[in-house]
Design an enzyme around this catalytic site. Structure first.
Site, PDB file in Angstrom:
ATOM      1  N   ALA A  11     -23.371  -1.709  59.518  1.00  0.00           N
ATOM      2  CA  ALA A  11     -24.260  -2.712  58.923  1.00  0.00           C
ATOM      3  C   ALA A  11     -25.633  -2.148  58.543  1.00  0.00           C
ATOM      4  O   ALA A  11     -26.056  -2.241  57.375  1.00  0.00           O
ATOM      5  CB  ALA A  11     -24.425  -3.878  59.895  1.00  0.00           C
ATOM      6  N   ALA A  12     -26.319  -1.542  59.507  1.00  0.00           N
ATOM      7  CA  ALA A  12     -27.687  -1.088  59.243  1.00  0.00           C
ATOM      8  C   ALA A  12     -27.704   0.158  58.367  1.00  0.00           C
ATOM      9  O   ALA A  12     -28.441   0.218  57.375  1.00  0.00           O
ATOM     10  CB  ALA A  12     -28.409  -0.825  60.564  1.00  0.00           C
ATOM     11  N   CYS A  43     -18.325  -8.275  64.057  1.00  0.00           N
ATOM     12  CA  CYS A  43     -18.338  -9.681  64.470  1.00  0.00           C
ATOM     13  C   CYS A  43     -16.952 -10.314  64.344  1.00  0.00           C
ATOM     14  O   CYS A  43     -16.656 -11.305  65.012  1.00  0.00           O
ATOM     15  CB  CYS A  43     -19.324 -10.475  63.621  1.00  0.00           C
ATOM     16  SG  CYS A  43     -20.868  -9.614  63.335  1.00  0.00           S
ATOM     17  N   TRP A 434     -30.505 -40.698  63.060  1.00  0.00           N
ATOM     18  CA  TRP A 434     -31.448 -39.865  63.825  1.00  0.00           C
ATOM     19  C   TRP A 434     -30.685 -38.621  64.284  1.00  0.00           C
ATOM     20  O   TRP A 434     -29.789 -38.729  65.117  1.00  0.00           O
ATOM     21  CB  TRP A 434     -31.963 -40.594  65.065  1.00  0.00           C
ATOM     22  CG  TRP A 434     -32.995 -41.639  64.798  1.00  0.00           C
ATOM     23  CD1 TRP A 434     -32.791 -42.981  64.765  1.00  0.00           C
ATOM     24  CD2 TRP A 434     -34.381 -41.426  64.550  1.00  0.00           C
ATOM     25  NE1 TRP A 434     -33.959 -43.636  64.495  1.00  0.00           N
ATOM     26  CE2 TRP A 434     -34.975 -42.705  64.360  1.00  0.00           C
ATOM     27  CE3 TRP A 434     -35.209 -40.308  64.450  1.00  0.00           C
ATOM     28  CZ2 TRP A 434     -36.328 -42.876  64.092  1.00  0.00           C
ATOM     29  CZ3 TRP A 434     -36.559 -40.489  64.195  1.00  0.00           C
ATOM     30  CH2 TRP A 434     -37.108 -41.751  64.013  1.00  0.00           C
TER      31      TRP A 434
HETATM   32  P1  FAD Z   1     -22.998  -0.484  64.619  1.00  0.00           P
HETATM   33  O1  FAD Z   1     -22.197  -1.571  64.025  1.00  0.00           O
HETATM   34  O2  FAD Z   1     -22.751  -0.116  66.049  1.00  0.00           O
HETATM   35  O3  FAD Z   1     -22.815   0.805  63.733  1.00  0.00           O
HETATM   36  C1  FAD Z   1     -23.329   2.041  64.142  1.00  0.00           C
HETATM   37  C2  FAD Z   1     -22.438   3.090  63.529  1.00  0.00           C
HETATM   38  O4  FAD Z   1     -23.018   4.346  63.800  1.00  0.00           O
HETATM   39  C3  FAD Z   1     -21.042   3.115  64.150  1.00  0.00           C
HETATM   40  O5  FAD Z   1     -20.077   2.991  63.125  1.00  0.00           O
HETATM   41  C4  FAD Z   1     -20.970   4.436  64.874  1.00  0.00           C
HETATM   42  O6  FAD Z   1     -19.685   5.030  64.816  1.00  0.00           O
HETATM   43  C5  FAD Z   1     -21.993   5.258  64.111  1.00  0.00           C
HETATM   44  N1  FAD Z   1     -22.601   6.309  64.895  1.00  0.00           N
HETATM   45  C6  FAD Z   1     -23.224   6.191  66.101  1.00  0.00           C
HETATM   46  N2  FAD Z   1     -23.702   7.371  66.488  1.00  0.00           N
HETATM   47  C7  FAD Z   1     -23.409   8.256  65.520  1.00  0.00           C
HETATM   48  C8  FAD Z   1     -23.653   9.641  65.366  1.00  0.00           C
HETATM   49  N3  FAD Z   1     -24.319  10.338  66.291  1.00  0.00           N
HETATM   50  N4  FAD Z   1     -23.201  10.238  64.244  1.00  0.00           N
HETATM   51  C9  FAD Z   1     -22.540   9.547  63.283  1.00  0.00           C
HETATM   52  N5  FAD Z   1     -22.258   8.239  63.397  1.00  0.00           N
HETATM   53  C10 FAD Z   1     -22.709   7.586  64.501  1.00  0.00           C
HETATM   54  N6  FAD Z   1     -23.602 -10.220  65.398  1.00  0.00           N
HETATM   55  C11 FAD Z   1     -23.919 -11.403  64.834  1.00  0.00           C
HETATM   56  O7  FAD Z   1     -25.006 -11.539  64.241  1.00  0.00           O
HETATM   57  N7  FAD Z   1     -23.040 -12.465  64.906  1.00  0.00           N
HETATM   58  C12 FAD Z   1     -21.828 -12.361  65.521  1.00  0.00           C
HETATM   59  O8  FAD Z   1     -21.043 -13.322  65.547  1.00  0.00           O
HETATM   60  C13 FAD Z   1     -21.485 -11.129  66.135  1.00  0.00           C
HETATM   61  N8  FAD Z   1     -20.300 -10.979  66.763  1.00  0.00           N
HETATM   62  C14 FAD Z   1     -19.970  -9.782  67.320  1.00  0.00           C
HETATM   63  C15 FAD Z   1     -18.756  -9.629  67.969  1.00  0.00           C
HETATM   64  C16 FAD Z   1     -18.403  -8.431  68.547  1.00  0.00           C
HETATM   65  C17 FAD Z   1     -17.105  -8.272  69.261  1.00  0.00           C
HETATM   66  C18 FAD Z   1     -19.301  -7.314  68.455  1.00  0.00           C
HETATM   67  C19 FAD Z   1     -18.941  -5.997  69.056  1.00  0.00           C
HETATM   68  C20 FAD Z   1     -20.513  -7.441  67.813  1.00  0.00           C
HETATM   69  C21 FAD Z   1     -20.861  -8.676  67.244  1.00  0.00           C
HETATM   70  N9  FAD Z   1     -22.093  -8.846  66.593  1.00  0.00           N
HETATM   71  C22 FAD Z   1     -22.418 -10.055  66.034  1.00  0.00           C
HETATM   72  C23 FAD Z   1     -23.069  -7.751  66.560  1.00  0.00           C
HETATM   73  C24 FAD Z   1     -22.976  -6.950  65.264  1.00  0.00           C
HETATM   74  O9  FAD Z   1     -21.669  -6.539  65.047  1.00  0.00           O
HETATM   75  C25 FAD Z   1     -23.895  -5.764  65.387  1.00  0.00           C
HETATM   76  O10 FAD Z   1     -25.194  -6.233  65.578  1.00  0.00           O
HETATM   77  C26 FAD Z   1     -23.875  -4.871  64.151  1.00  0.00           C
HETATM   78  O11 FAD Z   1     -22.623  -4.313  63.975  1.00  0.00           O
HETATM   79  C27 FAD Z   1     -24.918  -3.784  64.311  1.00  0.00           C
HETATM   80  O12 FAD Z   1     -24.841  -2.921  63.232  1.00  0.00           O
HETATM   81  P2  FAD Z   1     -25.421  -1.451  63.361  1.00  0.00           P
HETATM   82  O13 FAD Z   1     -25.172  -0.807  62.049  1.00  0.00           O
HETATM   83  O14 FAD Z   1     -26.780  -1.472  63.911  1.00  0.00           O
HETATM   84  O15 FAD Z   1     -24.553  -0.780  64.520  1.00  0.00           O
END
Ligand code: FAD
Length: 455
Positions: A11-12, A43, A434
């Site tokens: 995502a980020a 999610c 309400w």
């Molecule tokens: P991540 O999704 O963790 O992505 C990080 C990526 O970086 C990963 O793919 C990983 O493999 C990669 N990575 C890490 N370290 C390295 C490295 N050293 N080198 C190369 N690659 C690396 N949020 C909501 O708002 N609503 C919801 O309903 C919700 N439900 C969820 C349900 C579940 C079961 C889970 C697990 C999460 C849920 N979330 C929800 C949270 C949401 O999924 C996360 O906040 C979001 O995925 C965060 O995105 P991110 O990119 O920060 O991190």
């Protein structure tokens, strides 16, 4: 050509990479992802396990091929293992060939996400004890259900992921026990609202053990057979950890990127770390809570996507800011929707607020209209000013998203009295005359008026 290196392709990271490239097509953008997927909806994983969503591919918003077509240099199966801030380069392991390469950067985005908490309990490394974070995690649980036909699952932790996974496992025909150390599930709610969630979980058939800590795991032939708790042993063929997430900050910390008091990477509102040209976004960073004015680590996709977009804009020379969070979240278990925003009573007290709280019960539609469902709304207001600090909702279908209007009230610092007379929509098939949130706000305002603080 200036080069942006992005660590993490979900995502980020993917938001940051895509946005930067769109705004500055001349930028060389390299995105390293250690896993096998980009831009996947974590999610949706509980719904994949539940088979509500048929195929893991359905959870993928953008494949590596699509990102490449948009001009990104995406390297899958590549794990960044070191960051040299002095030399401005990253060390990367190609997991397939086990070769290590280095890549220089002008700007760096750290978007490494978070990982499920796995406390060092006795027996935790035996097979059949899984966390859920990625598509392979969901696939692993799915394969265990298909191949080993487990009958009894124990879900450790009663947060929203625990709740969603408990329901998914029920859907797959397992009997489910949930173990939660606190006296109510959903610790982000106050205990009185959590008790309503407990009723909802139990009504689905989950054996909910509250006030019960997990002490370890028993195994036979390396596979989990029971979860040892303060309440005795719970037989288990499968255990799912739902104890929350820990930000993945080791890479950043080892490189000397400062970590904030919450344990996640510290950034400013531009999502810049304290190191020039190094940015961070998503679950690995902390955000400013707009009510407590404290840094918080809240791992939600809603923040990760916005923060990634802010980073991408800024790397491309723009001036975007992430305005902070108020802790809005929503989930559903069975037909019960659970939502919260702002500070609960405990959080408000910890942040130094004296509060009043009010609870109102009502319906999602006019009380006489078919399909009207019950809901409860709790409003927490500042005692001295009547400002709404937080709110919680537990109720039937259509209850939960009502939190959004309260979230905006918290966001803007609206008072309970003003909210109680605000112009919200009404028609019998969709709302009562309400809104229950207005009644809860009115009761909170009344409590403030009856009990003014003598400073
Ligand atoms: P991540 O999704 O963790 O992505 C990080 C990526 O970086 C990963 O793919 C990983 O493999 C990669 N990575 C890490 N370290 C390295 C490295 N050293 N080198 C190369 N690659 C690396 N949020 C909501 O708002 N609503 C919801 O309903 C919700 N439900 C969820 C349900 C579940 C079961 C889970 C697990 C999460 C849920 N979330 C929800 C949270 C949401 O999924 C996360 O906040 C979001 O995925 C965060 O995105 P991110 O990119 O920060 O991190």
């Amino acid at each position: 050509m200036a080069r942006l290196v992005v660590i993490g392709g979900d995502a980020a990271g993917a938001s940051a990479a895509g946005r930067a490239k769109r705004l500055d097509p001349d930028l060389d953008v390299v995105m390293f992802e250690r896993g096998g997927h980009t831009s996947y909806a974590a999610c949706g994983l509980p719904y994949l396990v539940a088979e509500t969503v048929d195929d893991a591919q359905d959870l993928i918003a953008r494949t590596p091929t699509e990102h490449r077509a948009a001009g990104l240099d995406v390297r899958m199966g590549h794990e960044v293992v070191g960051i040299d801030l002095e030399a401005r380069r990253v060390e990367v392991r190609d997991l397939a060939s086990d070769r290590t390469i280095t890549e220089g950067f002008d700007d760096l985005v750290i978007a490494t996400g978070a990982s499920p908490i796995r406390p060092p309990l006795e027996g935790i490394d035996c097979s059949g004890i899984l966390g859920i974070r990625s598509i392979p995690d969901a696939d692993a649980i799915d394969a265990i259900i298909d191949d080993r036909h487990p009958e009894r699952a124990v879900v450790v932790g009663g947060g929203y992921i625990g709740l969603e996974m408990a329901e998914a496992l029920l859907e797959r025909g397992l009997t489910v026990t949930m173990v939660e150390m606190q006296d109510a599930p959903m610790a982000t709610l106050d205990a009185d609202m959590g008790a309503r969630v407990a009723d909802a979980i139990r009504s689905l058939g989950v054996d909910l053990r509250l006030g019960t800590g997990v002490e370890g795991f028993e195994a036979a032939d390396g596979w989990v057979t029971a979860v040892a708790t303060g309440d005795g042993e719970l037989p288990a063929d499968l255990a799912v950890m739902g104890l929350g997430m820990r930000p993945n900050v080791a890479l950043a910390a080892d490189a000397g990127v400062p970590i904030g008091p919450s344990g996640a990477i510290a950034t400013d509102a531009r999502m810049a770390t304290r190191v020039e040209g190094v940015w961070a976004a998503g679950d690995c960073v902390e955000s400013l809570h707009r009510v407590s004015h404290r840094p918080v680590s809240i791992a939600l996709g809603t923040h990760a996507n916005k923060q990634g977009r802010v980073v991408g804009t800024n790397v491309a020379g723009g001036a975007a800011r992430f305005p902070g969070v108020v802790g809005t979240a929503i989930t559903r278990v069975g037909a019960t929707e659970i939502a919260r925003t702002g500070l609960n009573e405990t959080e408000a007290a910890a942040a130094g607020f004296a509060t009043v709280s009010a609870l109102a019960e009502g319906h999602t539609r006019a009380f006489y209209y078919p399909g009207a469902e019950e809901l409860a709304v709790k409003v927490v207001a500042e005692r001295s000013t009547g400002r709404i600090l937080g709110a919680q909702i537990v109720g039937g279908p259509e209850a939960g998203k009502r939190i959004d209007v309260l979230a905006l009230a918290v966001w803007t610092g609206m008072g309970a009295e003003e909210f109680s007379m605000s112009d919200l929509s009404y028609a019998p098939p969709v709302a009562p005359v309400w809104e229950t949130s207005m009644i809860a706000a009115r009761l909170a305002a009344k409590a403030v008026a009856a009990d003014p603080v003598q400073d």
